[in-house]
Design a protein around this motif. Structure first.
Motif, short mmCIF file in Angstrom:
data_model
loop_
_atom_site.label_atom_id
_atom_site.label_comp_id
_atom_site.label_asym_id
_atom_site.label_seq_id
_atom_site.Cartn_x
_atom_site.Cartn_y
_atom_site.Cartn_z
N PHE A 54 6.88 11.40 -9.66
CA PHE A 54 6.22 10.41 -10.51
C PHE A 54 5.23 11.12 -11.42
CE2 PHE A 54 8.23 7.95 -7.34
CZ PHE A 54 8.55 6.75 -7.96
N ARG B 231 4.94 -8.72 -4.50
CA ARG B 231 4.90 -7.95 -3.25
C ARG B 231 3.47 -7.67 -2.80
NH1 ARG B 231 8.24 -2.61 -5.28
NH2 ARG B 231 6.56 -1.63 -6.41
N GLN C 24 6.34 3.22 -14.21
CA GLN C 24 6.13 2.69 -12.86
C GLN C 24 4.92 1.75 -12.84
OE1 GLN C 24 3.76 3.21 -10.08
NE2 GLN C 24 5.07 1.69 -9.09
N ALA D 19 4.69 -2.08 -11.76
CA ALA D 19 3.74 -2.59 -10.75
C ALA D 19 2.98 -3.80 -11.29
CB ALA D 19 2.77 -1.49 -10.35
N ASP E 16 -1.97 9.53 -2.78
CA ASP E 16 -0.74 9.77 -3.54
C ASP E 16 -0.74 11.24 -3.99
OD1 ASP E 16 1.21 7.51 -5.25
OD2 ASP E 16 1.30 9.64 -5.81
N PRO E 17 0.41 11.93 -3.90
CA PRO E 17 0.43 13.35 -4.29
C PRO E 17 0.55 13.57 -5.80
CG PRO E 17 2.57 12.70 -3.41
CD PRO E 17 1.68 11.50 -3.31
N SER E 18 0.85 12.50 -6.56
CA SER E 18 1.09 12.68 -8.00
C SER E 18 -0.22 12.65 -8.79
CB SER E 18 2.03 11.57 -8.50
OG SER E 18 1.84 11.35 -9.86
N GLN F 26 -0.40 9.66 -11.21
CA GLN F 26 -0.66 8.37 -10.55
C GLN F 26 -2.12 8.28 -10.08
OE1 GLN F 26 1.79 6.44 -11.35
NE2 GLN F 26 3.00 6.09 -9.53
N GLY G 298 0.85 6.18 -0.88
CA GLY G 298 1.64 6.10 -2.12
C GLY G 298 1.06 5.02 -3.01
N THR H 39 3.81 0.67 -0.17
CA THR H 39 4.77 -0.09 -0.97
C THR H 39 5.70 0.85 -1.73
OG1 THR H 39 3.02 -1.72 -1.35
CG2 THR H 39 5.01 -1.93 -2.69
N GLN H 40 6.98 0.66 -1.51
CA GLN H 40 8.04 1.43 -2.21
C GLN H 40 7.69 2.92 -2.29
OE1 GLN H 40 9.17 -0.01 -6.19
NE2 GLN H 40 10.31 1.88 -6.46
N THR H 41 7.40 3.49 -1.15
CA THR H 41 7.01 4.90 -1.10
C THR H 41 7.76 5.66 -0.02
OG1 THR H 41 4.81 4.50 -2.01
CG2 THR H 41 5.05 6.46 -0.63
N ALA I 231 1.85 11.89 2.23
CA ALA I 231 1.68 11.00 3.39
C ALA I 231 1.68 11.73 4.72
CB ALA I 231 2.81 9.96 3.39
C1 SAM Z 1 7.37 3.47 -6.81
S1 SAM Z 1 5.81 4.22 -6.67
C2 SAM Z 1 4.92 2.92 -5.87
C3 SAM Z 1 3.46 2.93 -6.18
C4 SAM Z 1 2.65 1.77 -5.62
N1 SAM Z 1 2.70 1.73 -4.17
C5 SAM Z 1 3.11 0.45 -6.21
O1 SAM Z 1 3.69 -0.37 -5.49
O2 SAM Z 1 2.89 0.25 -7.42
C6 SAM Z 1 6.02 5.41 -5.40
C7 SAM Z 1 4.80 6.27 -5.17
O3 SAM Z 1 5.02 7.11 -4.04
C8 SAM Z 1 4.38 8.33 -4.29
N2 SAM Z 1 4.93 9.36 -3.39
C9 SAM Z 1 6.02 10.14 -3.52
N3 SAM Z 1 6.12 11.00 -2.51
C10 SAM Z 1 5.07 10.76 -1.68
C11 SAM Z 1 4.59 11.35 -0.47
N4 SAM Z 1 5.23 12.36 0.11
N5 SAM Z 1 3.46 10.86 0.08
C12 SAM Z 1 2.79 9.82 -0.50
N6 SAM Z 1 3.19 9.25 -1.65
C13 SAM Z 1 4.30 9.71 -2.24
C14 SAM Z 1 4.69 8.59 -5.76
O4 SAM Z 1 3.85 9.57 -6.35
C15 SAM Z 1 4.51 7.20 -6.35
O5 SAM Z 1 3.23 6.97 -6.84
#
Ligand code: SAM
Length: 256
Positions: free
Chosen positions: A3, A23, A11, A15, A67-69, A72, A43, A109-111, A93
């Motif tokens: 991301f 959600r 993204q 959201a 979050d690692p990004s 973001q 995330g 959520t979605q992570t 995570a």
């Molecule tokens: C689809 S986005 C969802 C963001 C937020 N939860 C939302 O619902 O708007 C997925 C998120 O997961 C994060 N992500 C990816 N790999 C991850 C990891 N290993 N640990 C934690 N977060 C991670 C991404 O950087 C991204 O911000």
């Protein structure tokens, strides 16, 4: 899927769309808040859920957005910079650096579906969360994430390419088993499926289409095929025969 800048911007629009709002409301409805709690959002993306969590736990509470990004976390900082009890952690995570038994609620959520070794992330959640505390997760059944334009071969081409975007296509189907292995109990799941028929600014279809198109181009699908796919969706919308479906699932559990 990384991301980084371009994807992070799309993204965050996603959201902010109706799907993101629904959600977040569902997560908030499913939690038992007490003033002063510490909540970890794994995330956290652009931080859309964090201000509501901060309100729920009051000034005595603390919200951790992880979050690692870089893109973001920067967006989350901008969104939350006036709220004192929100702290942002640029970490993955499975390595939160938090103390064991230090968190009252974990949300995500979605992570989790993007994390290859999802069990290591769940193990870390079980380590940092206090006994009897709540974990609430929303993940998508990606096999049901579909555009229904009239030219099925184009829809299928783009859907097939998109399968590579995450490691766990159907995580909600196996999450209960994985949570139980980490010592969670009272595990329950509920589907939150939806259909949208428009591609306007507040529609998740608009931003999902942008993500799928971007991903398909990066995966080597020719530009004219991707443009054809988008044109047929646009025409279908004009003709009143467009549909986009998604099947998020909310899963709740408590640590024993
Ligand atoms: C689809 S986005 C969802 C963001 C937020 N939860 C939302 O619902 O708007 C997925 C998120 O997961 C994060 N992500 C990816 N790999 C991850 C990891 N290993 N640990 C934690 N977060 C991670 C991404 O950087 C991204 O911000």
């Amino acid at each position: 899927m990384l991301f980084s800048n371009e994807l992070s911007v799309i993204q965050q629009k996603m959201a902010a769309s109706s799907a993101g709002i629904e959600r977040r409301l569902e997560i908030l409805k499913n939690l038992n808040f007490v003033k002063g709690q510490t909540i970890l959002d794994i995330g956290c993306g652009g931080g859309h859920l964090l201000p509501d969590l901060a309100l729920a736990v009051g000034k005595e509470g603390k919200i951790l957005g992880l979050d690692p990004s870089e893109a973001q976390i920067e967006a989350a900082m901008t969104r939350c910079n006036k709220i004192n009890n929100i702290e942002l952690l640029r970490l993955p995570a499975n390595k939160t650096n938090l103390q064991a038994n230090s968190v009252d609620i974990v949300t995500s959520t979605q992570t989790l579906e993007y994390i290859k070794n999802v069990d290591s992330a769940l193990e870390e959640i079980a380590r940092v969360i206090k006994n009897k505390s709540q974990f609430v997760n929303v993940s998508i059944l990606w096999d049901h994430f579909k555009f229904h334009g009239p030219e099925n071969h184009l829809n299928e081409l783009i859907h097939e390419t998109f399968k590579d975007h995450c490691f766990h296509q159907m995580l909600p189907m196996e999450l209960n088993m994985r949570l139980s292995r980490q010592g969670f109990e009272n595990i329950s799941s509920r589907g939150l499926p939806f259909l949208v028929t428009k591609r306007h600014e507040n529609s998740p279809a608009k931003y999902s289409e942008e993500v799928l198109a971007l991903f398909a181009l990066k995966q080597g699908i020719p530009e004219d095929k991707v443009s054809d796919w988008r044109l047929q969706l646009s025409k279908a919308e004009e003709d009143g025969r467009f549909g986009f479906t998604s099947y998020p699932v909310i899963t709740k559990a408590n640590l024993k």
